[in-house]
Design a protein around this motif. Structure first.
Motif, PDB file in Angstrom:
ATOM      1  N   GLY A 137      -6.025  -5.862   6.710  1.00  0.00           N
ATOM      2  CA  GLY A 137      -6.472  -4.572   6.186  1.00  0.00           C
ATOM      3  C   GLY A 137      -7.081  -3.703   7.261  1.00  0.00           C
ATOM      4  O   GLY A 137      -6.927  -2.485   7.249  1.00  0.00           O
ATOM      5  N   ARG A 139      -8.664  -9.387   5.256  1.00  0.00           N
ATOM      6  CA  ARG A 139      -9.492  -8.310   5.810  1.00  0.00           C
ATOM      7  C   ARG A 139      -9.004  -7.892   7.187  1.00  0.00           C
ATOM      8  O   ARG A 139      -8.985  -6.712   7.509  1.00  0.00           O
ATOM      9  CB  ARG A 139     -10.960  -8.752   5.892  1.00  0.00           C
ATOM     10  CG  ARG A 139     -11.742  -8.335   4.688  1.00  0.00           C
ATOM     11  CD  ARG A 139     -13.228  -8.547   4.874  1.00  0.00           C
ATOM     12  NE  ARG A 139     -13.603  -9.632   4.003  1.00  0.00           N
ATOM     13  CZ  ARG A 139     -14.097 -10.803   4.376  1.00  0.00           C
ATOM     14  NH1 ARG A 139     -14.338 -11.051   5.636  1.00  0.00           N
ATOM     15  NH2 ARG A 139     -14.373 -11.721   3.500  1.00  0.00           N
ATOM     16  N   SER A 152      -5.247   2.680  -2.217  1.00  0.00           N
ATOM     17  CA  SER A 152      -6.392   2.400  -1.353  1.00  0.00           C
ATOM     18  C   SER A 152      -6.236   0.980  -0.832  1.00  0.00           C
ATOM     19  O   SER A 152      -5.417   0.192  -1.337  1.00  0.00           O
ATOM     20  CB  SER A 152      -7.698   2.518  -2.139  1.00  0.00           C
ATOM     21  OG  SER A 152      -7.806   1.455  -3.082  1.00  0.00           O
ATOM     22  N   TYR A 153      -7.021   0.636   0.156  1.00  0.00           N
ATOM     23  CA  TYR A 153      -6.986  -0.723   0.688  1.00  0.00           C
ATOM     24  C   TYR A 153      -7.281  -1.734  -0.412  1.00  0.00           C
ATOM     25  O   TYR A 153      -6.574  -2.734  -0.554  1.00  0.00           O
ATOM     26  CB  TYR A 153      -7.987  -0.865   1.844  1.00  0.00           C
ATOM     27  CG  TYR A 153      -8.275  -2.301   2.185  1.00  0.00           C
ATOM     28  CD1 TYR A 153      -7.319  -3.077   2.841  1.00  0.00           C
ATOM     29  CD2 TYR A 153      -9.473  -2.903   1.819  1.00  0.00           C
ATOM     30  CE1 TYR A 153      -7.559  -4.406   3.127  1.00  0.00           C
ATOM     31  CE2 TYR A 153      -9.721  -4.233   2.113  1.00  0.00           C
ATOM     32  CZ  TYR A 153      -8.766  -4.975   2.769  1.00  0.00           C
ATOM     33  OH  TYR A 153      -9.006  -6.290   3.047  1.00  0.00           O
ATOM     34  N   GLN A 154      -8.309  -1.471  -1.226  1.00  0.00           N
ATOM     35  CA  GLN A 154      -8.677  -2.406  -2.293  1.00  0.00           C
ATOM     36  C   GLN A 154      -7.544  -2.560  -3.315  1.00  0.00           C
ATOM     37  O   GLN A 154      -7.277  -3.658  -3.789  1.00  0.00           O
ATOM     38  CB  GLN A 154      -9.959  -1.949  -3.010  1.00  0.00           C
ATOM     39  CG  GLN A 154     -11.206  -2.072  -2.175  1.00  0.00           C
ATOM     40  CD  GLN A 154     -11.437  -0.860  -1.270  1.00  0.00           C
ATOM     41  OE1 GLN A 154     -10.731   0.144  -1.367  1.00  0.00           O
ATOM     42  NE2 GLN A 154     -12.427  -0.952  -0.403  1.00  0.00           N
ATOM     43  N   GLN A 155      -6.886  -1.471  -3.655  1.00  0.00           N
ATOM     44  CA  GLN A 155      -5.760  -1.541  -4.590  1.00  0.00           C
ATOM     45  C   GLN A 155      -4.613  -2.344  -3.990  1.00  0.00           C
ATOM     46  O   GLN A 155      -3.951  -3.117  -4.678  1.00  0.00           O
ATOM     47  CB  GLN A 155      -5.281  -0.137  -4.951  1.00  0.00           C
ATOM     48  CG  GLN A 155      -6.241   0.642  -5.812  1.00  0.00           C
ATOM     49  CD  GLN A 155      -5.828   2.097  -5.932  1.00  0.00           C
ATOM     50  OE1 GLN A 155      -5.320   2.702  -4.987  1.00  0.00           O
ATOM     51  NE2 GLN A 155      -6.060   2.669  -7.108  1.00  0.00           N
ATOM     52  N   VAL A 174      -4.847  -4.774  -1.778  1.00  0.00           N
ATOM     53  CA  VAL A 174      -5.215  -6.191  -1.790  1.00  0.00           C
ATOM     54  C   VAL A 174      -5.063  -6.757  -3.202  1.00  0.00           C
ATOM     55  O   VAL A 174      -4.531  -7.856  -3.386  1.00  0.00           O
ATOM     56  CB  VAL A 174      -6.651  -6.393  -1.262  1.00  0.00           C
ATOM     57  CG1 VAL A 174      -7.122  -7.827  -1.498  1.00  0.00           C
ATOM     58  CG2 VAL A 174      -6.729  -6.047   0.215  1.00  0.00           C
ATOM     59  N   ARG A 175      -5.482  -6.007  -4.199  1.00  0.00           N
ATOM     60  CA  ARG A 175      -5.338  -6.452  -5.591  1.00  0.00           C
ATOM     61  C   ARG A 175      -3.856  -6.662  -5.914  1.00  0.00           C
ATOM     62  O   ARG A 175      -3.463  -7.676  -6.488  1.00  0.00           O
ATOM     63  CB  ARG A 175      -5.959  -5.414  -6.533  1.00  0.00           C
ATOM     64  CG  ARG A 175      -6.254  -5.934  -7.909  1.00  0.00           C
ATOM     65  CD  ARG A 175      -7.045  -4.944  -8.761  1.00  0.00           C
ATOM     66  NE  ARG A 175      -8.188  -4.378  -8.053  1.00  0.00           N
ATOM     67  CZ  ARG A 175      -8.368  -3.069  -7.817  1.00  0.00           C
ATOM     68  NH1 ARG A 175      -7.515  -2.184  -8.258  1.00  0.00           N
ATOM     69  NH2 ARG A 175      -9.423  -2.640  -7.167  1.00  0.00           N
ATOM     70  N   ARG A 195      -2.530  -9.818  -4.224  1.00  0.00           N
ATOM     71  CA  ARG A 195      -2.936 -11.037  -4.945  1.00  0.00           C
ATOM     72  C   ARG A 195      -2.160 -11.184  -6.264  1.00  0.00           C
ATOM     73  O   ARG A 195      -1.708 -12.272  -6.607  1.00  0.00           O
ATOM     74  CB  ARG A 195      -4.428 -11.024  -5.242  1.00  0.00           C
ATOM     75  CG  ARG A 195      -5.305 -10.982  -4.015  1.00  0.00           C
ATOM     76  CD  ARG A 195      -5.546 -12.350  -3.466  1.00  0.00           C
ATOM     77  NE  ARG A 195      -6.527 -12.284  -2.386  1.00  0.00           N
ATOM     78  CZ  ARG A 195      -6.427 -12.994  -1.295  1.00  0.00           C
ATOM     79  NH1 ARG A 195      -5.419 -13.818  -1.122  1.00  0.00           N
ATOM     80  NH2 ARG A 195      -7.339 -12.906  -0.357  1.00  0.00           N
ATOM     81  N   ARG A 224       0.816  -1.221   0.000  1.00  0.00           N
ATOM     82  CA  ARG A 224       0.000   0.000   0.000  1.00  0.00           C
ATOM     83  C   ARG A 224       0.844   1.262   0.000  1.00  0.00           C
ATOM     84  O   ARG A 224       0.571   2.206  -0.733  1.00  0.00           O
ATOM     85  CB  ARG A 224      -0.920  -0.009   1.211  1.00  0.00           C
ATOM     86  CG  ARG A 224      -1.846   1.179   1.229  1.00  0.00           C
ATOM     87  CD  ARG A 224      -2.857   1.093   2.322  1.00  0.00           C
ATOM     88  NE  ARG A 224      -3.814   2.175   2.167  1.00  0.00           N
ATOM     89  CZ  ARG A 224      -4.727   2.472   3.043  1.00  0.00           C
ATOM     90  NH1 ARG A 224      -4.843   1.755   4.141  1.00  0.00           N
ATOM     91  NH2 ARG A 224      -5.551   3.472   2.837  1.00  0.00           N
ATOM     92  N   GLU A 268      -9.572 -14.683   2.568  1.00  0.00           N
ATOM     93  CA  GLU A 268     -10.177 -13.349   2.517  1.00  0.00           C
ATOM     94  C   GLU A 268     -10.346 -12.781   3.926  1.00  0.00           C
ATOM     95  O   GLU A 268     -10.138 -11.599   4.155  1.00  0.00           O
ATOM     96  CB  GLU A 268     -11.521 -13.428   1.785  1.00  0.00           C
ATOM     97  CG  GLU A 268     -11.986 -12.122   1.209  1.00  0.00           C
ATOM     98  CD  GLU A 268     -10.980 -11.465   0.266  1.00  0.00           C
ATOM     99  OE1 GLU A 268     -10.844 -10.225   0.353  1.00  0.00           O
ATOM    100  OE2 GLU A 268     -10.326 -12.157  -0.532  1.00  0.00           O
TER     101      GLU A 268
END
Length: 76
Positions: A51, A48, A27-30, A32-33, A36, A19, A44
């Motif tokens: 995160g 989370r 962002s958190y979602q970016q 995590v992507r 992965r 991050r 997951e």
């Protein structure tokens, strides 16, 4: 290491690294992507939880910055 089971602490460190190496931070979602895509694995639920630590860090840093700003204004 990518492809291996990480401890909770390692998972948090990797997520934080993914991050915050970007400017501005992902962002958190970016994050995590990116985690992965780099081949890291984790359920997951565990991702989370890792995160959630990042979000708590963000809140703590924002809170500290607000307090420091208020202290500087009061001292001026």
């Amino acid at each position: 290491m990518p492809g291996e089971q990480l401890t909770n602490r390692q998972l948090s460190v990797v997520l934080r690294h993914r991050r915050y190496t970007a400017d501005p931070p992902m962002s958190y979602q970016q994050a995590v992507r990116s985690f992965r895509q780099a081949g890291f694995i984790g359920s997951e639920e565990r991702v989370r939880q890792g995160g959630a630590l990042l979000v708590n860090e963000d809140r703590t840093e924002t809170s500290k910055a607000s307090e420091t700003g208020a202290e500087e204004e009061a001292g001026a």
